[in-house]
Design an enzyme around this catalytic site. Structure first.
Site, PDB file in Angstrom:
ATOM      1  N   ASP A 265       0.873  -1.171   0.000  1.00  0.00           N
ATOM      2  CA  ASP A 265       0.000   0.000   0.000  1.00  0.00           C
ATOM      3  C   ASP A 265       0.914   1.226   0.000  1.00  0.00           C
ATOM      4  O   ASP A 265       2.123   1.134   0.266  1.00  0.00           O
ATOM      5  CB  ASP A 265      -0.957  -0.022   1.200  1.00  0.00           C
TER       6      ASP A 265
HETATM    7  C1  BGC Z   1      -5.013   3.334   0.069  1.00  0.00           C
HETATM    8  C2  BGC Z   1      -5.184   2.313  -1.031  1.00  0.00           C
HETATM    9  C3  BGC Z   1      -5.040   2.978  -2.383  1.00  0.00           C
HETATM   10  C4  BGC Z   1      -3.696   3.689  -2.436  1.00  0.00           C
HETATM   11  C5  BGC Z   1      -3.448   4.397  -3.751  1.00  0.00           C
HETATM   12  C6  BGC Z   1      -3.731   4.126  -0.098  1.00  0.00           C
HETATM   13  O1  BGC Z   1      -3.636   5.123   0.835  1.00  0.00           O
HETATM   14  O2  BGC Z   1      -5.009   2.693   1.318  1.00  0.00           O
HETATM   15  O3  BGC Z   1      -6.424   1.679  -0.936  1.00  0.00           O
HETATM   16  O4  BGC Z   1      -5.140   2.038  -3.398  1.00  0.00           O
HETATM   17  O5  BGC Z   1      -3.643   4.655  -1.389  1.00  0.00           O
HETATM   18  O6  BGC Z   1      -4.257   5.500  -3.868  1.00  0.00           O
END
Ligand code: BGC
Length: 752
Positions: A265
Site C-alpha cells: 500500500d
Molecule cells: C489506500 C489504497 C489505495 C492507495 C493508492 C492508499 O492510501 O489505502 O487503498 O489504493 O492509497 O491510492
C-alpha cells in the site's frame, strides 16, 4: 591453409560472433517468451528499479506507476484506484476533453445483491474504462471484512462474512480482468480500521485469521486469480504485513497458488529489504530511498541474486500481460452512457428493503411527495478518499424522484437546495476542502411539517452518512442519529400519521447505523447504501414499484453499537482533531479479542437480539421454498431447492445455505454461511430450482493446535434461509469420515 590464415579466419569468425551478440543485445527487448533472457541482460540497478514504483504522468490522477527500462523495451505501467470505478483526474491541462469515469455502486451495495454474475457484469464495464483510459491495473477490489460498523472504509468492502466477501471479490476480479487489465485485491490483511492505519498492529488468533480475515482473500485468489495483491499498511501480530514472509509467500503463494505480484500500500516503511525478501515484489508509490536500500542489500548480499531475480521475474511476468506492454491504443473514450445503464441496473438489483409496514411501498408513482433531508440534494454516490470516483454527475433524489414521475413539494425542495448551496459556499469561503461529513441537517419547524403533511401524499426522508479513507466513524451523531435527525423523524412521523399519511426513509449511508430506536416511527425503510452515480434513479424506481427490491444485508444491524463484540476494542472514540496518540486505547494495537465471533457468528450463536439480521431483506412479493434435497458427493454435498414466487409481482429471491456442524471438538458458530444462490426474475407463480455445492474443505474449521483445517465426521444440518434468522427449510448431510488439511503455522501469535 597455413597457421596464419587459420588464425585469421578464426579471429574473423570470433569477431562476427561477438558482433552478432552485441547487436542482439542492443536489440534485446522484452517479449512474452524471453523473460529469462531479459533477466540475464539486466543490471542489478535495473532490476532494483523495477521493484520500486516511480513518478509518471501518463494518466493524470493515477495513483502510481512502475518504472520504464527503455533499453530493454520494458514500458512503464499505470496503477489507479477503484473500487467503485476508475479514479483518475477528470480534466487535463491543454484540452477541453474530459476524462470522467462511471461511479458504480459501492462494494457494500454490490454485496447486497448476493449475485456474483451481476458483479461480474458491472466490473466488466468498469474494466473497460480502465483499459480505455490507458490504465493497466485497477487498485481494487477492497475486501477487508466488516469487523466493526465504524470502519471508515467499510463501503469499499463487502461483508462481515468471508464467503460472501470472497465470492463477490472473485467475481469483481474476473469481470475487470476480462478486459486484459489487472486488479489488486487489497488490503492484505486484517486492515479493518482507519485509526492509526499506517501503524496499527492487528493482534489476531490464527483461527480468526484463517476462518475470517484470510478466508475471503483465499477464495478471491483461488477463484478470481488477481494479477496483483496489495499488502496492507498495518502490522499483523507484531510484524508489518508487507514484511511477513509467512503471509506473502507461504500462505499466499505456496498454499493458495497465487502467481502474480504483491505490491505495498502507498507509503515508504522501514524494512524495504525485509519486504522484498518476504515476497513483496513492488514498493508503491516508490521512492529513491527504497531503490538505495535494495541496491545496497543486493551488493552486500543481504538479498541474494535468487531472491532478487524471483521478484523481478514476477514483475516481468506481470508487465508482459499489460496493455501498455502490448501497445494497446486506448481511446480515452469509453462508452459512459452504456456504463451508466449498467450502474443503474446494478443498484436496482442490490438495494435492500428493510421495512414495509402494511405494504406502504410501492407507491403509485403519481403521489405528491415531501422529500426531506439535506442528502436528498447532496446525495452520496460513493464515500470519500481514494475510493471516490470522479464521475461527471451524481444523480440526487430530487432529480430521480422528479424523473420517475413523482411531484415534489417544490417549496421544500427549494429549501433544501438553498441550504445545501449556503453550506457549500461557506465551506468554500473558509478554504477548507468540502467536508461532507460535517454538513448540518437543517431544522424544519413543526408548523412547516404539519402544513406539508396536509399538502402532500407521503413523506420521504433521506438520511445520509459519509466516511472514507483515513478516519473511522463515530458512535455519536454518526452511528446514532443526531438530535436534529431524531426530532425531524419524530415530527414527521407525528404529523403525517395524524394526517393518515405514510413516512418512508431512504438510508443513503456508507456504513451501518442504529435503527432500532426509531424504525417504529416510520412505515418503510429503503437501504441503497452509497449506490453510485445512478443509484438515486434505482431508489425512485423501487419506491414506485417499477423495480422489486431483491437485495439482502451483507452484515448484521445490531441494536446498540456496544452489542458488537469488536466494540470492546475498536477505537471508536478517536478524535481526529486532537492528535494521533494518547487519546484512547488501541492506537498502537488492536486486540481482536472477539476472535471468530464477528457479526452473525456471535449474535446467532448467543441468541443476542439484533435490529436486522445478516442476510435480511424484504420484497414486494413472497416466495415459498420446497422441501430441499441434499445429496452426498465424493467431496461434500450438492443441495437443491425450488423457490416459487407466491405473490403478485415478479421478483428475485436469494437463498442462503447455512450449515450447523456436529457438536464436539472446536466450538463453532451455531450456523455458518456455506453457499448462496439467487433466482432469476420469477413471474408470479413461477418456480426455479437452485443448486448449491459445498465441499468437505468448505465445511472445515481451523484447529490452531494442529495448524490444520478440520472437517469433523457426523451429521451436518443444512439450513436454507431467507436470512440467518429466517430458516425456511432444512435437510441433513452425513459425513462418514473426518478430514483434515494441515497448513503452515506462520502467521504469528497475538500474545507473542
Ligand atoms: C489506500 C489504497 C489505495 C492507495 C493508492 C492508499 O492510501 O489505502 O487503498 O489504493 O492509497 O491510492
Amino acid at each position: 591453409m597455413n597457421k596464419k590464415n587459420i588464425i585469421l579466419i578464426l579471429s574473423l569468425m570470433c569477431g562476427m560472433a561477438l558482433a552478432t551478440t552485441a547487436s542482439a543485445q542492443n536489440n534485446l527487448v522484452l517479449r512474452e517468451d524471453n523473460i529469462e533472457e531479459i533477466l540475464k541482460a539486466m543490471t542489478n540497478e535495473e532490476k532494483v528499479s523495477l521493484l520500486v514504483g516511480g513518478p509518471g504522468s501518463l494518466v493524470p490522477g493515477a495513483a502510481g506507476y512502475t518504472r520504464e527500462i527503455e533499453r530493454l523495451g520494458i514500458p512503464m505501467t499505470v496503477l489507479a484506484d477503484g473500487p467503485a470505478g476508475l479514479r483518475i483526474q477528470p480534466k487535463r491541462e491543454g484540452t477541453d476533453q474530459t476524462f470522467y469515469c462511471t461511479g458504480f455502486p459501492t462494494s457494500t451495495l454490490l454485496a447486497s445483491s448476493w449475485d456474483p454474475e451481476l458483479v461480474e457484469t458491472v466490473t466488466t464495464a468498469m474494466g473497460n474504462e480502465v483499459l480505455e483510459y490507458g490504465v493497466d491495473v485497477l487498485l481494487a477490489p477492497g475486501m477487508n471484512l466488516h469487523r466493526n460498523p465504524l470502519c471508515g472504509r467499510n463501503f469499499e468492502y463487502y461483508s462481515e462474512d468471508p464467503l460472501l466477501s470472497g465470492k463477490m471479490a472473485a467475481a469483481y476480479i474476473r469481470g475487470v480482468q476480462k478486459n486484459g487489465v489487472g486488479t489488486s485485491a487489497k488490503h492484505f490483511a486484517a486492515n479493518n480500521q482507519e485509526t492509526n492505519r499506517l501503524e496499527n498492529d492487528a493482534r489476531v488468533s490464527n483461527r480468526a485469521l484463517r476462518e475470517l480475515y484470510l478466508k475471503n482473500f483465499e477464495i478471491a485468489v483461488k477463484e478470481g486469480k488477481p494479477w496483483t495483491v496489495m499488502s496492507s499498511y498495518n502490522k499483523l501480530n507484531g510484524e508489518c504485513t508487507q514484511q511477513k514472509h509467512g503471509l506473502l509467500t507461504t500462505v499466499l503463494r505456496d498454499e493458495w497458488g497465487f502467481d502474480g505480484i504483491v505490491m505495498t500500500d502507498w507509503g515508504v516503511k522501514d524494512g524495504t529489504v525485509k519486504s522484498a525478501k518476504a515476497g513483496n515484489d513492488l514498493m508503491e508509490p516508490g521512492r529513491q530511498v527504497e531503490i538505495d536500500r535494495l541496491l545496497a542489500a543486493v551488493n552486500e548480499g543481504t538479498i541474494n541474486q535468487e531472491e532478487l531475480d524471483r521478484n523481478v521475474r514476477r514483475m516481468l511476468q506481470y508487465i508482459v500481460k499489460t496493455p501498455h506492454f502490448k501497445g494497446y491504443k486506448f481511446s480515452n473514450k469509453p462508452d459512459l452512457k452504456a456504463h451508466a445503464v449498467v450502474a443503474r441496473k446494478a443498484a436496482e438489483e442490490s438495494i435492500i428493503l428493510l421495512r414495509n409496514e402494511n405494504n406502504t411501498l410501492p407507491l403509485k408513482g403519481s403521489e405528491k411527495v415531501a422529500l426531506y433531508g439535506l442528502t436528498s440534494v447532496d446525495f452520496f454516490g460513493i464515500g470519500t478518499g481514494s475510493g471516490e470516483v470522479n464521475s461527471k454527475h451524481i444523480v440526487n433524489m430530487q432529480e430521480a424522484m422528479t424523473e420517475a414521475g413523482f411531484t415534489l413539494d417544490e417549496n421544500l425542495a427549494e429549501f433544501y437546495r438553498t441550504c445545501y448551496a449556503t453550506q457549500s459556499a461557506t465551506e468554500k469561503m473558509e478554504g477548507s476542502a468540502i467536508d461532507k461529513r460535517h454538513r448540518l441537517e437543517p431544522i424544519v419547524s413543526v408548523k412547516a411539517i404539519e402544513r406539508q403533511a396536509k399538502d402532500n401524499d407521503v413523506a420521504v426522508v433521506v438520511l445520509g452518512r459519509i466516511a472514507g479513507e483515513g478516519a473511522d466513524r463515530a458512535v455519536k451523531d454518526d452511528f446514532e442519529l443526531t438530535t436534529i435527525e431524531r426530532e425531524l423523524l419524530q415530527n414527521i412521523s407525528m404529523s403525517y400519521h395524524k394526517a393518515g399519511k405514510k413516512v418512508v426513509v431512504v438510508l443513503n449511508i456508507v456504513g451501518v447505523i442504529e435503527t432500532a430506536s426509531w424504525r417504529h416511527l416510520v412505515d418503510a425503510i429503503v437501504l441503497p447504501w452509497a449506490p453510485g452515480q445512478e443509484g438515486a434513479h434505482a431508489v425512485a424506481d423501487i419506491l414506485k414499484g417499477k423495480v422489486n427490491p431483491s437485495g439482502k444485508l451483507p452484515m448484521t444491524f445490531p441494536i446498540n453499537y456496544m452489542d458488537m463484540p469488536s466494540s470492546q476494542n475498536f477505537p471508536y472514540h478517536w478524535d481526529m482533531t486532537k492528535g494521533r496518540k494518547g487519546e484512547r486505547p488501541n492506537v498502537d494495537y488492536t486486540d481482536y479479542t472477539e476472535d471468530i465471533w464477528v457479526g452473525y457468528r456471535y449474535f446467532q450463536t448467543n441468541n443476542v437480539e439484533v435490529s436486522y439480521p445478516f442476510g435480511y431483506g424484504l420484497s414486494y412479493t413472497s416466495f415459498s421454498y420446497s422441501k430441499p434435497n441434499v445429496k452426498a458427493e465424493k467431496d461434500g454435498f450438492t443441495a437443491t431447492i425450488t423457490v416459487t414466487n407466491t405473490g403478485k409481482m415478479a421478483g428475485r429471491e436469494v437463498v442462503e445455505l447455512y450449515v450447523s456442524a456436529p457438536s464436539g471438538g472446536l466450538k463453532k458458530p451455531s450456523r455458518e454461511l456455506k453457499s448462496f444462490a439467487k433466482t432469476k426474475l420469477l413471474a408470479p407463480g413461477e418456480s426455479e430450482t437452485l443448486t448449491m455445492k459445498v465441499s468437505a474443505y468448505e465445511l472445515a474449521s481451523f484447529n490452531e493446535m494442529h495448524s490444520a483445517w478440520e472437517t469433523a465426521a457426523g451429521n451436518y444440518q443444512v439450513l436454507f434461509g431467507a436470512s440467518v434468522d429466517d430458516i425456511r427449510a432444512t435437510a441433513s448431510f452425513h459425513l462418514n469420515k473426518s478430514q483434515s488439511w494441515e497448513v503452515h503455522d506462520v502467521l504469528g501469535n497475538p500474545n507473542e
